[in-house]
Design an enzyme around this catalytic site. Structure first.
Site, mmCIF file in Angstrom:
data_model
loop_
_atom_site.group_PDB
_atom_site.id
_atom_site.type_symbol
_atom_site.label_atom_id
_atom_site.label_comp_id
_atom_site.label_asym_id
_atom_site.label_seq_id
_atom_site.Cartn_x
_atom_site.Cartn_y
_atom_site.Cartn_z
ATOM 1 N N ARG A 1 14.528 74.567 -96.553
ATOM 2 C CA ARG A 1 15.446 74.194 -95.480
ATOM 3 C C ARG A 1 14.644 73.730 -94.276
ATOM 4 O O ARG A 1 14.772 72.600 -93.836
ATOM 5 C CB ARG A 1 16.342 75.387 -95.133
ATOM 6 C CG ARG A 1 17.418 75.082 -94.127
ATOM 7 C CD ARG A 1 18.241 76.298 -93.752
ATOM 8 N NE ARG A 1 17.480 77.298 -93.003
ATOM 9 C CZ ARG A 1 18.020 78.315 -92.350
ATOM 10 N NH1 ARG A 1 19.329 78.483 -92.363
ATOM 11 N NH2 ARG A 1 17.273 79.181 -91.692
ATOM 12 N N TYR B 1 55.304 77.571 -89.651
ATOM 13 C CA TYR B 1 55.163 76.282 -90.340
ATOM 14 C C TYR B 1 55.263 76.444 -91.852
ATOM 15 O O TYR B 1 54.713 77.386 -92.431
ATOM 16 C CB TYR B 1 53.786 75.685 -90.036
ATOM 17 C CG TYR B 1 53.664 75.050 -88.674
ATOM 18 C CD1 TYR B 1 54.515 74.030 -88.268
ATOM 19 C CD2 TYR B 1 52.654 75.461 -87.806
ATOM 20 C CE1 TYR B 1 54.370 73.431 -87.021
ATOM 21 C CE2 TYR B 1 52.493 74.872 -86.563
ATOM 22 C CZ TYR B 1 53.362 73.854 -86.174
ATOM 23 O OH TYR B 1 53.205 73.272 -84.951
ATOM 24 N N LYS C 1 20.737 82.630 -81.098
ATOM 25 C CA LYS C 1 21.186 81.243 -81.266
ATOM 26 C C LYS C 1 22.717 81.184 -81.232
ATOM 27 O O LYS C 1 23.382 82.225 -81.328
ATOM 28 C CB LYS C 1 20.642 80.685 -82.582
ATOM 29 C CG LYS C 1 21.068 81.449 -83.822
ATOM 30 C CD LYS C 1 20.233 81.057 -85.051
ATOM 31 C CE LYS C 1 20.681 81.842 -86.273
ATOM 32 N NZ LYS C 1 19.777 81.622 -87.428
ATOM 33 N N MET D 1 47.940 76.697 -84.324
ATOM 34 C CA MET D 1 46.800 76.408 -83.447
ATOM 35 C C MET D 1 46.609 77.493 -82.388
ATOM 36 O O MET D 1 45.483 77.928 -82.126
ATOM 37 C CB MET D 1 46.975 75.047 -82.775
ATOM 38 C CG MET D 1 45.774 74.624 -81.949
ATOM 39 S SD MET D 1 46.037 73.085 -81.071
ATOM 40 C CE MET D 1 46.221 71.920 -82.400
HETATM 41 C C1 LIG Z 1 19.436 82.868 -87.958
HETATM 42 C C2 LIG Z 1 18.003 83.183 -88.271
HETATM 43 C C3 LIG Z 1 17.521 84.494 -88.139
HETATM 44 C C4 LIG Z 1 18.444 85.678 -87.893
HETATM 45 O O1 LIG Z 1 19.117 85.925 -89.106
HETATM 46 P P1 LIG Z 1 20.182 87.109 -89.273
HETATM 47 O O2 LIG Z 1 20.546 87.043 -90.715
HETATM 48 O O3 LIG Z 1 21.326 86.765 -88.390
HETATM 49 O O4 LIG Z 1 19.521 88.379 -88.893
HETATM 50 C C5 LIG Z 1 16.159 84.710 -88.278
HETATM 51 N N1 LIG Z 1 15.321 83.683 -88.589
HETATM 52 C C6 LIG Z 1 15.759 82.415 -88.761
HETATM 53 C C7 LIG Z 1 14.795 81.350 -89.108
HETATM 54 C C8 LIG Z 1 17.107 82.121 -88.619
HETATM 55 O O5 LIG Z 1 17.546 80.869 -88.811
#
Ligand SMILES: *Cc1c(COP(=O)(O)O)cnc(C)c1O
Length: 350
Positions: free
Chosen positions: A130, A244, A35, A292
């Site tokens: 969640r 800055y 993801k 930046m």
């Molecule tokens: C992001 C996620 C994972 C992977 O988790 P990691 O801690 O990065 O290994 C697996 N299952 C779900 C549902 C997630 O949201």
């Protein structure tokens, strides 16, 4: 060239997948979570490398990410979507053969009505509150959903990165109870869950961060090196300030290098005055504020002026850098900006 270079070691990525795969029995399949554009490293090349390493299924957060992965890897390997079947997803799920993890009675209805016969999984809430079906909703839809043969029933752990936390055992017990007596493949563990041991592995694991070299997989091989070019260098007298807000003032004659990366590249402002850059093995302190597009670094102690310094390397991993900035490795990785030249080495196969 005045953009920084993010070096991505696809062989290390593949080795991390194989190492995590080896922690569960051969009966447990190990997927790969890619993801957020492969945790910021580029989902297309990451997916192809993980395929070479042996992964045969992938998880993304939303359907649009799944489209990009399908285009990169072609037909065949399963690509599953954690957010399930949302309004507007139907055509993407169908046209790109994506497998939604259905999270609610509404999503189950939507999926069965619009894409009958298309593969799906079920995501259960085992206590994290969640994403996933609540136990009461699951009880109500369970028979109907199981009759349509989901490919997996999964849930997610809230505290798996803290091995001593009581929550994991509670969620394990809840997940076992929710899935008692079903023959559908089951999945509970991400990276942290894999490290908790075989009770948590079930039929399929879903590692993400460990693949990319992050904690809690402390045996991971580092995957990224971030090399930032010097674009100017100057001598600063004792008493002069840098950057800055005049937040750093030289206490001795100093040589200050200005580097081409900043908070627009994910080197967040909270690193100001705290992070370290590296000239090979020699630490060089970041001085003054992160701006930046620029960093200012004290290189007084170097015997030469290097062309670039590293802010991520095998010593200063994403977790170490995250620590000085008050965040976690996941956030550092996924914030790395679009401006970097991404240079990939290896294939994932070795
Ligand atoms: C992001 C996620 C994972 C992977 O988790 P990691 O801690 O990065 O290994 C697996 N299952 C779900 C549902 C997630 O949201």
């Amino acid at each position: 060239m005045a953009t920084a270079t993010l070096h991505i070691d696809l062989n290390a990525l593949g080795a991390n997948w194989r190492a995590l795969n080896a922690l569960s029995s051969p009966a447990t399949e190990t997927a790969a979570v890619i993801k957020a554009d492969g945790y910021g490293l580029g989902a297309a090349l990451v997916a192809r490398a993980l395929l070479s390493a042996g992964a045969q299924q992938f998880f993304v957060a939303v359907a649009e990410e799944g489209v990009a992965v399908r285009q990169a890897i072609g037909a065949g390997p399963r690509i599953s979507v954690f957010s399930g079947h949302c309004p507007g997803d139907t055509a993407l799920l169908r046209d790109y053969d994506l497998t939604p993890m259905l999270n609610s009675p509404q999503q189950i209805r939507r999926h069965f009505d619009t894409l009958p016969g298309q593969a799906f999984g079920i995501q259960l809430d085992s206590g994290m509150n969640r994403l996933g079906l609540e136990p009461a909703d699951w009880a109500a839809v369970r028979d109907e959903a199981l009759a349509q043969a989901p490919v997996v029933v999964m849930s997610h752990l809230a505290c798996a990165d803290e091995p001593e936390h009581a929550m994991s055992a509670q969620q394990l017990a809840a997940f076992k109870e929710l899935t008692a007596g079903i023959s559908t493949p089951r999945s509970l563990a991400a990276t942290g869950g894999i490290l908790l041991g075989s009770d948590y592995h079930f039929d399929l694991t879903r590692p993400g961060i460990g693949l990319y070299g992050g904690l809690p997989f402390s045996d991971a091989r580092p995957v990224v090196r971030l090399e930032v070019p010097l674009i100017q260098c100057r001598d600063v007298a004792a008493g002069e300030s840098v950057g800055y807000g005049n937040s750093w003032t030289a206490t001795r004659p100093s040589r200050i290098a200005t580097l081409a990366a900043g908070y627009a590249d994910g080197l967040i402002r909270a690193m100001s005055g705290r992070a370290t850059l590296y000239c090979d093995d020699t630490p060089c302190p970041l001085v003054g504020r992160v701006s930046m597009d620029l960093l200012t670094v004290d290189i007084t102690h170097l015997d030469h002026t290097p062309e670039s310094l590293d802010i991520l390397n095998p010593t200063q991993t994403v977790d170490v850098l995250a620590g000085v900035a008050g965040t976690i490795g996941y956030e550092i990785l996924t914030s790395l900006g679009a401006r970097y030249a991404r240079r990939y080495t290896g294939t994932g196969a070795t």
